[in-house]
Design an enzyme around this catalytic site. Structure first.
Site, PDB file in Angstrom:
ATOM      1  CB  SER A   1      -0.918  -0.003   1.222  1.00 18.57           C
ATOM      2  OG  SER A   1      -1.802  -1.098   1.189  1.00 18.57           O
TER       3      SER A   1
ATOM      4  CE  LYS B   1      -5.466  -2.700   0.841  1.00 22.10           C
ATOM      5  NZ  LYS B   1      -4.127  -3.309   0.897  1.00 22.10           N
TER       6      LYS B   1
END
Length: 299
Positions: A94, A169
């Site tokens: 991420s 995300k």
């Protein structure tokens, strides 16, 4: 055949590297040598303790906690300089979209494909090879990456150009955390109305208030008091922060800004390395009331 170098052997990275190794000659690296040795015992991978020792790398896959970690390895350690034109970099962690866009541009200058493909599904899906990947990058790069994505996941969602996967995300996790917060508020309101927490969750899950938070997080981790989803509170908070940096009118983000501020300020009430499902414990502290079954039984 060239080597696939998998970097980052945490709770999710380790099983993901094993799936990659089933299809491609794979070397593994982590800043913790013990993690490298443990991974090499569990799968047919080549352990790497010094990135300078790796040669003939055709694909690099990152599963690291932050953009800074990726930047330090790819640029700071000059790994990108050692990749030949036509090589592939996939960032499955991420990361910050702007950082991803800069790295993708730097890779393109060398003729290296760059794809951001952060994963969703947690440790269980990483182990089973059924992750969902939110993918950003140039179409040719994504097609080049597809065999690697298919090795670790069952669902591939292409969302746009470089950085868009990481943006997606972060936004998803912003929604996920806010859903836990909203479900917790519902449980507290239900309790104030004389409805037991488990009954209120049953109501949500049988009605239109149902969410992944109520179906999974509450049932498996919050009501039992285990708080063991294996995704860290601090990583969730980091992803929420990344999403909040995506500019939208403030008036259109009142709800998520309130959730982010509450959970950021509430972090101080939790211990070391809390699980993200301990969002509910922030509310327990603020309301001075127990909402999980274990605490209910002990009260």
């Amino acid at each position: 055949m060239s080597t696939t170098l998998f970097i980052g052997l945490g709770r999710m990275g380790r099983p993901m590297s094993q799936h990659i190794a089933k299809r491609f000659p794979t070397a593994v690296y982590d800043v913790f040598p013990g993690s490298v040795d443990a991974a090499a015992k569990d799968a047919q991978v080549t352990p790497v303790h010094n990135l300078a020792d790796v040669s003939d790398v055709g694909t690099v896959i990152f599963m690291l906690p932050t953009s800074k970690n990726v930047e330090e390895t790819l640029v700071g350690a000059r790994l990108l300089d050692r990749l030949e034109a036509g090589a592939l970099v996939i960032d499955m962690g991420s990361s910050v979209p702007a950082s991803t866009q800069r790295l993708a541009a730097a890779a393109a200058e060398r003729g290296v494909h760059y794809v951001d493909a952060p994963v969703s599904g947690g440790v269980a899906k990483a182990a089973s090879g059924e992750l969902t990947m939110l993918v950003g990058g140039k179409p040719a790069a994504i097609e080049h990456a597809r065999p690697y994505l298919e090795a670790v996941g069952s669902t591939i969602v292409v969302v746009g150009d470089s950085g868009s996967g990481h943006a997606a995300k972060a936004i998803n996790n912003l929604v996920s955390a806010t859903n836990i917060a909203v479900a917790t508020e519902a449980v507290l309101r239900g309790k104030a109305a004389g409805i037991a927490p488990e009954r209120m969750i049953e109501v949500l899950n049988a009605s239109t208030g149902m969410s992944q938070a109520s179906c999974v997080k509450f049932v498996s981790h919050i009501l039992p008091g285990t708080y063991a989803s294996n995704f860290a509170y601090d990583l969730m908070l980091k992803d929420m922060g990344i999403a909040m940096e995506i500019d939208v009118p403030e008036a259109a983000s009142t709800l998520t800004r309130a959730a982010y501020q509450l959970l950021a300020e509430g972090r101080e009430h939790l211990g070391d390395q809390p699980d993200h499902t301990e969002i509910a414990r922030v509310y327990e502290h603020l309301a001075n009331v127990s909402i999980n079954s274990i605490n209910e039984e002990q009260a």
